[in-house]
Design a protein around this motif. Sequence first.
Motif, PDB file in Angstrom:
ATOM      1  N   GLU A 299     -30.529  39.016  16.766  1.00  0.00           N
ATOM      2  CA  GLU A 299     -31.484  37.961  15.832  1.00  0.00           C
ATOM      3  C   GLU A 299     -32.205  38.869  15.862  1.00  0.00           C
ATOM      4  N   ASP A 300     -32.938  38.987  17.207  1.00  0.00           N
ATOM      5  CA  ASP A 300     -34.574  40.396  17.444  1.00  0.00           C
ATOM      6  C   ASP A 300     -34.275  41.608  16.025  1.00  0.00           C
ATOM      7  N   LEU A 301     -33.113  41.804  16.024  1.00  0.00           N
ATOM      8  CA  LEU A 301     -32.771  43.090  15.228  1.00  0.00           C
ATOM      9  C   LEU A 301     -33.090  42.538  13.481  1.00  0.00           C
ATOM     10  N   LEU A 302     -32.879  41.310  13.458  1.00  0.00           N
ATOM     11  CA  LEU A 302     -32.808  40.850  11.847  1.00  0.00           C
ATOM     12  C   LEU A 302     -33.964  40.381  12.143  1.00  0.00           C
ATOM     13  N   GLU A 303     -35.271  40.006  12.742  1.00  0.00           N
ATOM     14  CA  GLU A 303     -36.179  39.527  12.664  1.00  0.00           C
ATOM     15  C   GLU A 303     -37.066  40.196  12.047  1.00  0.00           C
ATOM     16  N   ALA A 304     -37.481  41.905  13.491  1.00  0.00           N
ATOM     17  CA  ALA A 304     -37.804  43.384  12.671  1.00  0.00           C
ATOM     18  C   ALA A 304     -37.116  43.704  11.623  1.00  0.00           C
ATOM     19  N   ILE A 305     -36.149  43.973  10.965  1.00  0.00           N
ATOM     20  CA  ILE A 305     -35.719  44.610  10.197  1.00  0.00           C
ATOM     21  C   ILE A 305     -35.387  43.331   9.044  1.00  0.00           C
ATOM     22  N   PRO A 306     -35.962  43.879   8.138  1.00  0.00           N
ATOM     23  CA  PRO A 306     -35.866  43.366   6.496  1.00  0.00           C
ATOM     24  C   PRO A 306     -34.647  43.065   5.688  1.00  0.00           C
ATOM     25  N   VAL A 307     -33.252  42.551   5.970  1.00  0.00           N
ATOM     26  CA  VAL A 307     -32.171  42.862   5.849  1.00  0.00           C
ATOM     27  C   VAL A 307     -31.720  41.310   5.853  1.00  0.00           C
ATOM     28  N   SER A 308     -30.295  41.333   6.048  1.00  0.00           N
ATOM     29  CA  SER A 308     -29.559  39.672   6.056  1.00  0.00           C
ATOM     30  C   SER A 308     -28.532  40.940   7.277  1.00  0.00           C
ATOM     31  N   ARG A 309     -27.538  39.734   8.523  1.00  0.00           N
ATOM     32  CA  ARG A 309     -27.058  40.093   9.227  1.00  0.00           C
ATOM     33  C   ARG A 309     -25.213  40.788   8.183  1.00  0.00           C
ATOM     34  N   SER A 310     -26.029  39.761   7.319  1.00  0.00           N
ATOM     35  CA  SER A 310     -24.244  40.559   6.598  1.00  0.00           C
ATOM     36  C   SER A 310     -24.154  41.942   6.261  1.00  0.00           C
ATOM     37  N   TYR A 311     -25.815  42.618   5.817  1.00  0.00           N
ATOM     38  CA  TYR A 311     -26.377  44.253   5.579  1.00  0.00           C
ATOM     39  C   TYR A 311     -26.153  45.017   6.491  1.00  0.00           C
ATOM     40  N   LEU A 312     -26.845  44.106   7.526  1.00  0.00           N
ATOM     41  CA  LEU A 312     -26.618  44.558   9.000  1.00  0.00           C
ATOM     42  C   LEU A 312     -25.098  45.160   9.833  1.00  0.00           C
ATOM     43  N   GLU A 313     -24.694  44.751   9.415  1.00  0.00           N
ATOM     44  CA  GLU A 313     -23.244  44.604   9.637  1.00  0.00           C
ATOM     45  C   GLU A 313     -22.439  45.636   9.034  1.00  0.00           C
ATOM     46  N   LYS A 314     -22.712  45.293   8.036  1.00  0.00           N
ATOM     47  CA  LYS A 314     -21.505  46.050   7.479  1.00  0.00           C
ATOM     48  C   LYS A 314     -22.458  47.732   7.298  1.00  0.00           C
ATOM     49  N   ARG A 315     -23.287  47.948   7.344  1.00  0.00           N
ATOM     50  CA  ARG A 315     -24.393  49.734   7.132  1.00  0.00           C
ATOM     51  C   ARG A 315     -24.199  49.668   8.560  1.00  0.00           C
ATOM     52  N   PHE A 316     -24.467  49.180   9.547  1.00  0.00           N
ATOM     53  CA  PHE A 316     -23.658  50.219  10.888  1.00  0.00           C
ATOM     54  C   PHE A 316     -22.756  50.195  10.658  1.00  0.00           C
ATOM     55  N   ARG A 317     -21.456  49.484  10.506  1.00  0.00           N
ATOM     56  CA  ARG A 317     -20.211  50.029  11.000  1.00  0.00           C
ATOM     57  C   ARG A 317     -19.727  51.185  10.038  1.00  0.00           C
ATOM     58  N   LYS A 318     -20.263  50.962   8.681  1.00  0.00           N
ATOM     59  CA  LYS A 318     -20.181  52.048   8.229  1.00  0.00           C
ATOM     60  C   LYS A 318     -20.411  53.058   8.290  1.00  0.00           C
TER      61      LYS A 318
END
Length: 385
Positions: A299-318
């Motif tokens: 949640e802290d990452l999502l507050e600091a970075i302007p992306v959605s949770r799904s985007y963060l999860e998918k791209r991080f796994r990629k």
Amino acid sequence: MPTAREECLRFLSGVGAFQSSFERWNCVLDNDAHSVREPKWLFQNKLDGIICHNRNPVVLNECLKRGIPCIDINDETPAIPGIPKIRPDNAAIGQTGGEYLMDRGFRNFGFCGFNSESWSQERMSGFREAVQLVRHDSAELETGYTLNESELLIEVQDDWAAEQEKHIIDWIASLPKPVGIMACNDLRAVQVVTACLQLNLSIPNDVAVLGANDEESRCDLCNPSVSSVPVNAFYWGQVAAKSLSSLMNGESLDFCEKLIEPLEVVTRKSTDVLAVPDKHIAQAMKLIREKACEGLRVEDLLEAIPVSRSYLEKRFRKYFGKSPQMEIRSTQISQIKRLLIETDLTLSQIAEQTGFSQSEYMGVVFRRVTGEPPGTFRAKMKMNT
């Protein structure tokens, strides 16, 4: 044992730490392999036990003939029946290197080793296995590597270094960039760095270079300095000393061969990069590395970075093959391990320093990830069992 090698000096420190706490030994140190050339010189002493690093089996065979307890710590030759072998887990060293470069965001990989050394081939196999688990391939280069008659030093012929450099230059030039390359040891890593500079490639942006054994002097004298996977040589020495003590006391060992797992990678300039084209994901990884042990949440990452949770999860796994939460936990576990090994902090103090509100919960997470409680890990690493 060749004391010119930093790894061997750390091993001897482990032996010394064990004997100062548990035994009162009088030790003879043969650091130039005199006993290999002249076995009678060694056995003229009244010996109760021997730890032998040399790959020439003459000392081991003499121990068997004379009934002298012996521990073999060489990681090139196969184990001899009746002589317990304790050596680095070379496959785990390679796996650690592969996982480390993947965590840096690389998707192209290479391994540079020696085709005549089984320890190098074991490290290459571990590296290959690690990157193939996430469906990547590893380009591989192996060339010759020989030792002189004392079997302690590399035999460097006049044209050896130049020939090695040419092979490595041609190989690196053919690889897609950016690429993360692991070398079988730090000597090989320095050769890879030299080849990259000859090609005018940027280190670590075009090529990240990772060595093994963590010879600090060699790594630091290189420009840029070389990151490396350390052999846990101090613990290796403790285990060897404890095992020899057991044999000398007439006890039997419950193993024929024991492998020593490596420590966490020591990061220097040659890999100090994130090979991730997505600036948001690169920022997320940077925040995790800086703040995971401060109780960072997704949640802290999502507050600091302007992306959605799904985007963060998918791209991080990629890019990293894992979720942001898994990376947070991995960073915390690495720090917990370091504090358990290097300090005498209590579990409550370690929990506080690594972002856990309670030591009990830290213990649950640590056991789930590593398979053992933190107290057991500390005891194993410090030989307090």
